[in-house]
Write a protein that holds these residues in place. Structure first.
Motif, short mmCIF file in Angstrom:
data_model
loop_
_atom_site.label_atom_id
_atom_site.label_comp_id
_atom_site.label_asym_id
_atom_site.label_seq_id
_atom_site.Cartn_x
_atom_site.Cartn_y
_atom_site.Cartn_z
N LEU A 259 25.60 -55.87 6.94
CA LEU A 259 25.63 -54.41 6.87
C LEU A 259 25.64 -53.92 5.42
O LEU A 259 25.13 -52.83 5.14
N SER A 260 26.20 -54.71 4.52
CA SER A 260 26.13 -54.34 3.10
C SER A 260 24.68 -54.27 2.63
O SER A 260 24.32 -53.38 1.85
N ILE A 261 23.86 -55.19 3.11
CA ILE A 261 22.44 -55.17 2.75
C ILE A 261 21.76 -53.95 3.35
O ILE A 261 20.96 -53.27 2.69
N CYS A 262 22.08 -53.62 4.60
CA CYS A 262 21.49 -52.45 5.24
C CYS A 262 21.89 -51.17 4.51
O CYS A 262 21.08 -50.26 4.32
N ILE A 263 23.15 -51.10 4.09
CA ILE A 263 23.61 -49.93 3.33
C ILE A 263 22.85 -49.83 2.02
O ILE A 263 22.46 -48.73 1.60
N SER A 264 22.61 -50.96 1.36
CA SER A 264 21.87 -50.94 0.11
C SER A 264 20.42 -50.55 0.33
O SER A 264 19.81 -49.90 -0.54
N LEU A 265 19.85 -50.91 1.47
CA LEU A 265 18.49 -50.48 1.78
C LEU A 265 18.41 -48.97 1.99
O LEU A 265 17.44 -48.32 1.61
N LEU A 266 19.46 -48.41 2.61
CA LEU A 266 19.49 -46.97 2.82
C LEU A 266 19.78 -46.22 1.53
O LEU A 266 19.24 -45.14 1.28
N ASP A 267 20.67 -46.77 0.71
CA ASP A 267 21.09 -46.11 -0.53
C ASP A 267 21.16 -47.15 -1.65
O ASP A 267 22.22 -47.70 -1.94
N PRO A 268 20.04 -47.45 -2.31
CA PRO A 268 20.02 -48.52 -3.32
C PRO A 268 20.93 -48.26 -4.51
O PRO A 268 21.29 -49.20 -5.22
N LYS A 269 21.30 -47.01 -4.77
CA LYS A 269 22.14 -46.70 -5.93
C LYS A 269 23.60 -47.03 -5.69
O LYS A 269 24.41 -46.95 -6.59
N ARG A 270 23.93 -47.37 -4.46
CA ARG A 270 25.32 -47.66 -4.13
C ARG A 270 25.76 -48.95 -4.80
O ARG A 270 25.02 -49.93 -4.82
N LEU A 271 27.00 -48.96 -5.34
CA LEU A 271 27.52 -50.16 -5.99
C LEU A 271 27.89 -51.20 -4.96
O LEU A 271 28.24 -50.87 -3.82
N THR A 272 27.85 -52.47 -5.34
CA THR A 272 28.10 -53.54 -4.37
C THR A 272 29.06 -54.59 -4.88
O THR A 272 28.91 -55.77 -4.59
N SER A 273 30.07 -54.22 -5.63
CA SER A 273 31.04 -55.21 -6.10
C SER A 273 32.37 -54.96 -5.42
O SER A 273 32.95 -53.90 -5.51
#
Length: 607
Positions: A259-273
């Protein structure tokens, strides 16, 4: 070496070793100044290190684990120094390494399955490869293209964070490489590296592997070239991702990271750390994002199966807390699903809104908001979902959140019964023998209620819905408005700093002048200061035992005096007190200062 000056320089320990007839590489590596000399481009040292025999030994220190009975210098110091020599970016040394295929084979032999992949050596290997990738891009990529099994070996070791960083740099997270070396990087788009990474969710049970695989794919969604991006956002890839996420036999880390990948696909500017990475940036409620329609359709196909996981009725797990029991706790996987929904509702898609209404996703999430009144992560996402629904241009979505979800009535009910309910069929139960604590989501309810009032000014449907509810009108008048007045930090006199989003002043001076001061207390404090000789003056007898101060400590110039007077916001009573204060000291220290003397004349206190 640094500090080389004529007549003052001393022989470097490295030079002393190089002056010997027979010296070894180990003697140099054991010398602390070797890195400094490499960076200073010591000609004799560079000529020695560039020899193939020396480079081969340096590579061995990096990729081969030291014997168990080896000394600490062999185990720790020599690998570190060897790595630092390569990352000094001395071109002649890097060239000697990257242009020798046998040495490159030895370097990448670290990836072989039978090797011991210690975290320490993996870090050194990663630093050397990334250095080659940045400084010797073309020869390195040419070598990797001729040995494509390196990509698979990197993916197999993706659970090691250092190896993951090499993979991310290699396949698209470095915009510099793709913009300047298009020809040598193009072939990567033709490989199945993305499929190999996503399949780690199925082939491995390690949470570290799942987290690093997600981090690599999220990096690709942000920085990858168009060819790689079109592949990762395709419906088939998204379907493959959800297939792994929804498998019953897989650990929860698969679902969370997918789901983290899906969230990044929807909003690429979102931080992921980090586990809750969305809190590392300031949330902008109601912001709308756009996304590829095919990518969104691929996600919506699996949305129904995903929402089934929000059902808590079949779980028996109990978690003890300070306020009571959770049975079951919400869990990271449900929180990640709600986070995914919170991003999904910000997508400008009528199809997504229609599907969310049909499946009752928002209604279920609002219920969880009240069932778990102490989970602030949940409350944060629910607030974002509700505000996004209310700001939607789709009137059906607004009607759904107000009427079908019965939002306002639920808020009013929570305000009336603000203590944690003791009902046993709820997942959050207070501890026995203690008074039920106050629920912890009142602050978010207040924020959403204020947003409702704000939106009602421009939306007649929201305004009419609120006006028809007499209980809301009464609560808004008697509770919400008073609460907002109490929480208005601009009215506080205790000096509490305001929140960043509420600050309207652009000048520190305005904020400074807007403070209240107790002038009587100020005069008393200064009186005590003079009485005990803190500020010495010729006309004041300093008592025995007073503090000794330097002239610099007692100097009070016109600029400092200006601060004392101009920083006070004075009313009539305060003005009178300041006059008394100035009169009390006019014959003493303050009157001797030009600034105060001029103020005395202005206020007609002295002739």
């Amino acid at each position: 070496m640094f500090w080389r000056m004529a007549g003052l320089s001393t022989a470097s320990p490295v030079e002393t070793i190089l002056d010997k007839e027979n010296f070894t590489l180990e003697e140099l590596l054991d010398e602390d100044e070797i890195i400094q000399e490499c960076k200073a481009l010591n000609g004799r040292l560079i000529s020695f290190l560039r020899e193939r025999v020396q480079i081969e030994q340096l590579v061995r220190y990096i990729v081969e684990k030291a014997p168990e009975d080896a000394e600490k210098t062999r185990t720790f110091k020599f690998p570190f120094i060897a790595c630092e020599i390569f990352t000094c970016e001395v071109d002649i040394i890097l060239k000697a390494l990257v242009e020798d295929e046998e040495l490159m084979d030895m370097l990448f032999s670290f990836l072989e399955p039978e090797r011991s992949h210690s975290t320490l050596l993996a870090g050194y290997f990663s630093k050397v490869v990334i250095c080659l990738l940045l400084r010797k891009t073309v020869p390195l990529m040419t070598y990797i293209q001729a040995h494509r099994d390196i990509i698979k070996k990197l993916v197999d070791l993706i659970g090691i964070t250092s190896i993951m960083e090499v993979l991310i740099r290699l396949i698209g997270a470095d915009e510099h490489l793709y913009s300047n070396y298009t020809d040598v990087m193009q072939w990567l788009e033709e490989t199945d590296v993305l499929e190999m990474i996503v399949d780690k969710f199925s082939s491995s049970d390690s949470p570290e592997v799942h987290a690093n695989a997600a981090e690599a794919l999220c990096a690709i969604t942000r920085y990858a070239p168009p060819g790689m991006m079109s592949k990762i956002s395709s419906p088939s890839f998204v379907g493959r991702l959800f297939h792994h996420a929804l498998e019953d036999s897989r650990p929860q880390s698969v679902l969370i990271n997918s789901l983290s990948i899906c969230i990044s696909l929807l909003d690429p500017k979102r931080l992921t750390s980090g586990a809750y990475y969305t809190y590392n940036r300031q949330m902008i409620l109601g912001s709308r994002i756009t996304v590829n329609a095919e990518t969104l359709d691929g996600m919506l196909k699996s949305l129904g199966d995903l929402l089934k996981l929000l059902d808590i009725s079949t779980e028996d797990h109990v978690l003890l807390t300070t306020y009571g029991e959770l049975h079951p706790p919400l869990g990271k996987h449900r929180l990640k699903i709600i986070e995914f929904i919170s991003v999904l509702v910000t997508v400008s898609s009528e199809a997504a809104e229609k599907e969310l209404i049909r499946l009752g996703a928002v209604k279920r999430i609002v219920e969880l908001f009240f069932e778990y009144p102490y989970n602030n992560f949940l409350h944060h996402h629910v607030e974002q979902i509700v505000v996004s629904c209310l700001e939607s241009k789709n009137s059906l979505f607004v009607e759904h959140i107000l009427k079908d979800c019965n939002l306002v009535s639920k808020f009013l009910e929570a305000e009336k019964n603000f203590a944690l309910a003791t009902v046993s069929d709820k997942p959050t139960v207070p501890a026995e023998g203690k008074l039920p604590p106050r629920i912890g989501n009142i602050g978010h309810i207040t924020r959403i209620a204020n947003k409702l009032v704000q939106l009602a000014n421009d939306d007649n449907d929201i305004k009419l819905h609120l006006q028809e509810n007499s209980e809301w009108v009464d609560w808004h008048t008697n509770v919400l408005q008073k609460r907002n007045a109490v929480e208005n930090v601009f009215q506080w006199a205790c000096g509490r700093p305001t929140a960043l989003q509420d600050r309207t002043r652009d000048s520190d001076d305005e904020d400074y002048q807007d403070r209240d001061y107790d002038v009587t207390e100020l005069a008393n404090n200064l009186s005590q200061a003079f009485r005990y000789g803190i500020y010495s003056h010729d006309e004041i007898d300093e008592p025995h035992g007073s503090l000794e101060r330097d002239d610099e400590d007692t100097y009070f110039d016109d600029e400092s005096a200006e601060v004392v007077i101009s920083s006070l916001r004075l009313g009539n009573d305060q003005e009178r007190l300041v006059q008394q204060f100035m009169l009390a000291f006019s014959d003493n220290y303050f009157y001797s200062l030009p600034f105060f003397r001029s103020r005395f004349h202005q206020m007609n206190l002295k002739g």
